[in-house]
Structure formats: C-alpha cells, structure tokens
Design an enzyme around this catalytic site. Structure first.
Site, PDB file in Angstrom:
ATOM      1  N   GLU A  45      23.129   0.023   8.409  1.00  0.00           N
ATOM      2  CA  GLU A  45      23.364  -1.502   8.355  1.00  0.00           C
ATOM      3  C   GLU A  45      22.365  -2.275   9.594  1.00  0.00           C
ATOM      4  O   GLU A  45      22.405  -3.268   9.625  1.00  0.00           O
ATOM      5  CB  GLU A  45      24.728  -1.971   8.383  1.00  0.00           C
ATOM      6  CG  GLU A  45      25.392  -1.462   9.699  1.00  0.00           C
ATOM      7  CD  GLU A  45      26.946  -1.117   9.502  1.00  0.00           C
ATOM      8  OE1 GLU A  45      27.827  -1.681   9.807  1.00  0.00           O
ATOM      9  OE2 GLU A  45      27.066   0.083   8.686  1.00  0.00           O
ATOM     10  N   THR A  86       0.724  -1.088   0.063  1.00  0.00           N
ATOM     11  CA  THR A  86      -0.123  -0.044  -0.021  1.00  0.00           C
ATOM     12  C   THR A  86       0.808   1.311  -0.005  1.00  0.00           C
ATOM     13  O   THR A  86       0.390   2.436  -0.496  1.00  0.00           O
ATOM     14  CB  THR A  86      -0.888   0.039   1.246  1.00  0.00           C
ATOM     15  OG1 THR A  86      -0.175  -0.068   2.287  1.00  0.00           O
ATOM     16  CG2 THR A  86      -1.811  -1.126   1.153  1.00  0.00           C
ATOM     17  N   HIS A 131       8.698   3.021   8.863  1.00  0.00           N
ATOM     18  CA  HIS A 131       8.473   2.140   9.668  1.00  0.00           C
ATOM     19  C   HIS A 131       7.344   2.593  10.691  1.00  0.00           C
ATOM     20  O   HIS A 131       7.168   3.708  10.899  1.00  0.00           O
ATOM     21  CB  HIS A 131       9.903   2.065  10.677  1.00  0.00           C
ATOM     22  CG  HIS A 131       9.669   1.145  11.618  1.00  0.00           C
ATOM     23  ND1 HIS A 131      10.012  -0.084  11.589  1.00  0.00           N
ATOM     24  CD2 HIS A 131       9.570   1.054  13.067  1.00  0.00           C
ATOM     25  CE1 HIS A 131       9.748  -0.709  12.813  1.00  0.00           C
ATOM     26  NE2 HIS A 131       9.511   0.167  13.554  1.00  0.00           N
TER      27      HIS A 131
HETATM   28  C1  GRF Z   1       4.127  -0.805   6.621  1.00  0.00           C
HETATM   29  O1  GRF Z   1       3.780  -0.594   8.147  1.00  0.00           O
HETATM   30  C2  GRF Z   1       5.632  -0.215   6.819  1.00  0.00           C
HETATM   31  O2  GRF Z   1       5.851   0.767   7.806  1.00  0.00           O
HETATM   32  C3  GRF Z   1       6.437  -1.526   7.311  1.00  0.00           C
HETATM   33  O3  GRF Z   1       5.794  -2.428   6.631  1.00  0.00           O
HETATM   34  C4  GRF Z   1       4.379  -2.067   6.215  1.00  0.00           C
HETATM   35  C5  GRF Z   1       4.098  -2.285   4.810  1.00  0.00           C
HETATM   36  O4  GRF Z   1       2.750  -2.315   4.542  1.00  0.00           O
HETATM   37  N1  GRF Z   1       7.700  -1.464   7.093  1.00  0.00           N
HETATM   38  P1  GRF Z   1       2.569  -1.938   2.792  1.00  0.00           P
HETATM   39  O5  GRF Z   1       3.365  -3.429   2.189  1.00  0.00           O
HETATM   40  O6  GRF Z   1       3.308  -0.870   2.163  1.00  0.00           O
HETATM   41  O7  GRF Z   1       1.099  -2.026   2.655  1.00  0.00           O
END
Ligand code: GRF
Length: 192
Positions: free
Chosen positions: A145, A19, A112
C-alpha cells in the site's frame, strides 16, 4: 503461488508510453513463456501503450480514475472475469488502495527506475545524478500500500558515467527494465 501447467494470466496496468508493456508482450509470445497477457488496463484513453495491446489483439479497457472507488470496483470485476493470476504495473501512475490489494489477493508487481529503496517516486535519474551516485538501475518489486515499497523481486544496476544526463541514464535504465520485468515475473512464478 500455485504451479499449474497452464500459462499464468497477467493483467498489465499502464498510464502512458507502454514500452514495458511492449517488451512483456514480446516475451509472452515466446514458447518458453510461463505467462500470457490477457488484459491491459489504462486509466488514460490516450495512453500510447494501448496501441501495443491492439496490435497483439489483447483485450484492453480504459477505466477513468476520477473516482478511485469506482475505478477499483470496475477493475476488480474485470480481473475476476479474466481470471487474472498476477497484475503487473508498467508505468501506471496511480496508487492502488490497501482494500484493492487485499481484495485482489494475488501478487501485484511494479517496475521502478531506481535502485529501491533509493528514490521512490518521480525524477529518479535526475536525483541519482544530482547526488553523485555511482550506480543507478531498475527494480521489480511486490506492490504494497506504500508507494514503490514492498518486497524486491529483482534488481539490476548500471554504472553512472560522468557524461550521463538524466536523459541518457533514463534510456539505459529503460533497456534494463525491458530485460528484467519478464525475468522477475518468471522468478515470482517459479520461486514463490
Ligand atoms: C518506466 O520507467 C517504469 O519504470 C516507471 O514508469 C516508466 C514507464 O515507462 N514506473 P513505459 O510506459 O513502460 O514506457
């Protein structure tokens, strides 16, 4: 980063739902966008996000991760070929090696779902609620890293309500993610 007239070329790495990729594609199609997505790389052949790349006719590659060295070698070759200026990790569930980061030598961003440095890793919403935190949110940071570390480019927070569960919080934070990822890219492209 060099400020040239052309749009910066971005590669988005995914492993699943996609998404964030979808919202980046949407933004990249606006006139004001300073970037375009030239490449989508997934380590999973069944990643739902690959569909968004197909829909928008963006080149996509599935590169299996079973052999990390091979994955990184093939990926670096593609990044070179497509003259990628910036990598955006968007739900990419693998950790890139120090060697890869060094060899690519241009910025790599990650998004994140927590207010880093709090809650690196998984189950961020569950952990925030369990610890009775007042706020949660999302962070875009430079990839180093070490997992979910590196300089923070943009962060946005949201109040955790008494009624929130990890599911409701995930939904709210995801909305923030969709809004701030392109903002963070623009900030990086125009400030650094
Ligand atoms: C998101 O919550 C992102 O912050 C984390 O993984 C999830 C991925 O969601 N790293 P999507 O695949 O972009 O829907």
């Amino acid at each position: 980063m060099e400020k040239s007239l052309g749009k910066k070329k971005i590669a988005v790495f995914i492993s699943g739902r996609g998404t964030n990729l979808k919202s980046l594609i949407k933004y990249s199609k606006t006139k004001k966008s300073l970037f375009k997505i030239v490449l989508v790389i997934s380590n999973k052949s069944n990643a739902k996000g690959l569909g968004y790349a197909s829909k928008s006719k963006i080149k996509k590659f599935i590169i299996r991760y079973s052999n990390k060295k091979k994955f990184e070698k093939e990926t670096l070759k593609l990044l070179n070929e497509y003259k990628v200026d910036l990598i955006c990790l968007a739900g990419f569930m693998k950790i890139l090696s120090k060697n890869f980061i060094k060899k690519f030598s241009k910025p790599i961003l990650n998004i994140h779902p927590s207010l880093l440095p709090k809650y690196k890793g998984l189950d961020t919403h569950y952990r925030a609620i369990k610890n009775k935190d007042k706020y949660s949110g999302a962070t875009v940071h430079i990839v180093s890293e070490k997992m979910d570390s590196g300089k923070i480019i943009l962060q946005e927070k949201i109040k955790i309500l008494k009624s929130d569960t990890d599911k409701t919080l995930e939904k709210k934070v995801l909305k923030i993610e969709h809004r701030i990822y392109s903002k963070a890219i623009i900030k990086l492209l125009t400030t650094y």
